[in-house]
Design an enzyme around this catalytic site. Structure first.
Site, PDB file in Angstrom:
ATOM      1  N   LYS A  69      72.839 -19.595  25.872  1.00 20.30           N
ATOM      2  CA  LYS A  69      74.055 -18.672  25.795  1.00 20.30           C
ATOM      3  C   LYS A  69      73.917 -17.448  24.853  1.00 20.30           C
ATOM      4  O   LYS A  69      74.680 -16.650  24.867  1.00 20.30           O
ATOM      5  CB  LYS A  69      75.218 -19.637  24.868  1.00 20.30           C
ATOM      6  N   ASP A 105      84.955 -20.919  26.660  1.00 19.12           N
ATOM      7  CA  ASP A 105      85.187 -22.030  26.106  1.00 19.12           C
ATOM      8  C   ASP A 105      86.391 -21.897  25.089  1.00 19.12           C
ATOM      9  O   ASP A 105      87.411 -22.545  25.328  1.00 19.12           O
ATOM     10  CB  ASP A 105      83.747 -22.410  25.258  1.00 19.12           C
ATOM     11  N   GLY A 128      83.897 -28.379  12.121  1.00 22.78           N
ATOM     12  CA  GLY A 128      82.703 -28.080  12.905  1.00 22.78           C
ATOM     13  C   GLY A 128      82.519 -26.576  12.581  1.00 22.78           C
ATOM     14  O   GLY A 128      83.574 -25.674  12.422  1.00 22.78           O
ATOM     15  N   ALA A 132      80.946 -24.747  19.998  1.00 24.33           N
ATOM     16  CA  ALA A 132      82.394 -24.992  20.270  1.00 24.33           C
ATOM     17  C   ALA A 132      83.319 -24.356  19.122  1.00 24.33           C
ATOM     18  O   ALA A 132      84.288 -23.763  19.593  1.00 24.33           O
ATOM     19  CB  ALA A 132      82.505 -26.272  20.401  1.00 24.33           C
ATOM     20  N   GLY A 246      90.110 -33.164  25.048  1.00 22.83           N
ATOM     21  CA  GLY A 246      88.952 -32.414  25.267  1.00 22.83           C
ATOM     22  C   GLY A 246      88.988 -31.850  26.746  1.00 22.83           C
ATOM     23  O   GLY A 246      88.089 -30.906  27.183  1.00 22.83           O
TER      24      GLY A 246
END
Ligand code: NDP
Length: 283
Positions: A69, A105, A128, A132, A246
Site C-alpha cells: 500500500k 477504504d 485503533g 484501516a 464491516g
C-alpha cells in the site's frame, strides 16, 4: 487509436476464494459488464514490474493490499487527496495515460456511515491506529467530523495518527492510551472499531470497552467483515445503538473502485449478498 496486440496468458489462481474477487465478479456478472477482476500474488521485489505490466496491458486499474500500500506510490504518476494525506494507496486508477493512487477504504466506510448519519459536525471515538484506522480517520475528518479521539494500545502509533489528523485535516484530534475498558464520553456521536479485534477465527474476542457507556443516540461501527455480527455489533445493538458492520465498508470500497475503473455504478446489494454467502452462511 486504441490498438492492442493480443497477449493470452495462463496462470494459476490461488485455490481459496478471495472475497473481494468474489464480490466484484458477482457485480460484473449481475450487470453483464464485460470486465474481469483477478487476483495476482506479487512479491515485494516484483512490485515495479507488476505495475509496469498493468500499465503495458492497459488495465483500468487494480487494488493493492499489504505489504504494497505504501511502496506502490513510487510507481504511480499521482495521488488523490486522501491517499496523499494517508500516504497509502489501496486502489490504482488509470486516468488518461496516468496511474493515480486512491484510497477507497475510508471512502467506503464514510459512504456506509452516511446511510445512517453524516460525519459533518460530529464527535468521533476511533479505536485503533493501523491502516484501516488511518483511512477511516482521514476520510471521516475530510467529511467534516469536528473531533476525533484516537484510542490505541500502542502510544506511538496512536499519537502519530492523532498528529496527522490535527495537522492535515480540520478535525480536532487527540490521543488516549487504551488501558482497561474505555468509557465513551456521553457527547460522542460515532464510535468506530478499526482494530482487528473480533476477526475470524477470534470471534469471541472482546473489545475493551465499557458497553454501559454506549447510548441509543450513538452510531457504532465495526470494520470487521468476518464475521459481520461481531460481539461489538451485537452488544451495541442490544444497547439500542444504530450499528454498522464491516461488510458495508468492504462493499462500498468495491463499488467506488468499480466506478473509478469502469464508470459504472453497480448494485451494492449483489456484492453484499455474495459476501454474506462467504462470511455468514445460513444467517
Ligand atoms: P493493522 O495491523 O494495521 O492495525 C491493527 C490495529 O488493531 C492496531 O491499532 C492494533 O493496535 C490494534 N489491535 C490489534 N489487536 C489488538 C488487541 N488485542 N488489543 C488492542 N488493540 C489491538 O491492521 P489494519 O488497520 O490494516 O486492519 C484492521 C482490521 O480492519 C482488520 O481486521 C481488517 O480485516 C479490517 N479491515 C476491514 C476493511 C473493510 O473493508 N471492512 C478494510 C480494511 C481493513 P497496536 O497499534 O497497539 O498494535
Amino acid at each position: 487509436m486504441n490498438f492492442l496486440s493480443e497477449l493470452t496468458g495462463c496462470f494459476a489462481q490461488p485455490a481459496a476464494e478471495n472475497p473481494t474477487v468474489e464480490m466484484i465478479e458477482a457485480a460484473f456478472r449481475h450487470h453483464g459488464l464485460p470486465w474481469r477482476y483477478i487476483n495476482c500474488e506479487i512479491a515485494p521485489e516484483q512490485l515495479g514490474d507488476a505495475v509496469r505490466g498493468a500499465r503495458a496491458m492497459n488495465w483500468a486499474g487494480f487494488n493493492c493490499s499489504l505489504p504494497h500500500k505504501v511502496a506502490v506510490i513510487d510507481h504511480l504518476d499521482g495521488l488523490g487527496e486522501s491517499a496523499r494525506i494517508m500516504g497509502a494507496v489501496n486502489c490504482v486508477v488509470r486516468r488518461d495515460d496516468q496511474l493515480i493512487g486512491e484510497n477507497t477504504d475510508g471512502k467506503g466506510f464514510v459512504q456506509s456511515l452516511e446511510e445512517h448519519i453524516s460525519p459533518a459536525g460530529k464527535r468521533v471515538v476511533l479505536f485503533g491506529a493501523g491502516g484501516a484506522a488511518r483511512a477511516i480517520g482521514v476520510e471521516t475528518a475530510l467529511a467534516g467530523a469536528t473531533s476525533i479521539t484516537v484510542v490505541n494500545r500502542t502510544a506511538a502509533r496512536g499519537e502519530e495518527l492523532a498528529a496527522l489528523l490535527s495537522e492535515r485535516t480540520s478535525a480536532a484530534a487527540d490521543f488516549v492510551l487504551w488501558e482497561g475498558d474505555f468509557q465513551v464520553p456521553p457527547d460522542i456521536d460515532i464510535v468506530i472499531n478499526a482494530t482487528s479485534i473480533g476477526l475470524y477465527p477470534d470471534v469471541s474476542a472482546r473489545l475493551p470497552l465499557d458497553t454501559e457507556t454506549l447510548t441509543s443516540n450513538m452510531v457504532v461501527a465495526d470494520v470487521i467483515p468476518n464475521p459481520p455480527r461481531t460481539r461489538l455489533v451485537r452488544d451495541a445493538a442490544a444497547r439500542g445503538c444504530t450499528v454498522l458492520d464491516g461488510l458495508g465498508m468492504l462493499v462500498n470500497q468495491g463499488v467506488i473502485g468499480i466506478r473509478y475503473w469502469t464508470g459504472q455504478d453497480v448494485d451494492p446489494a449483489i456484492m453484499r449478498a455474495r459476501l454474506e454467502q462467504l462470511f455468514a452462511p445460513g444467517e
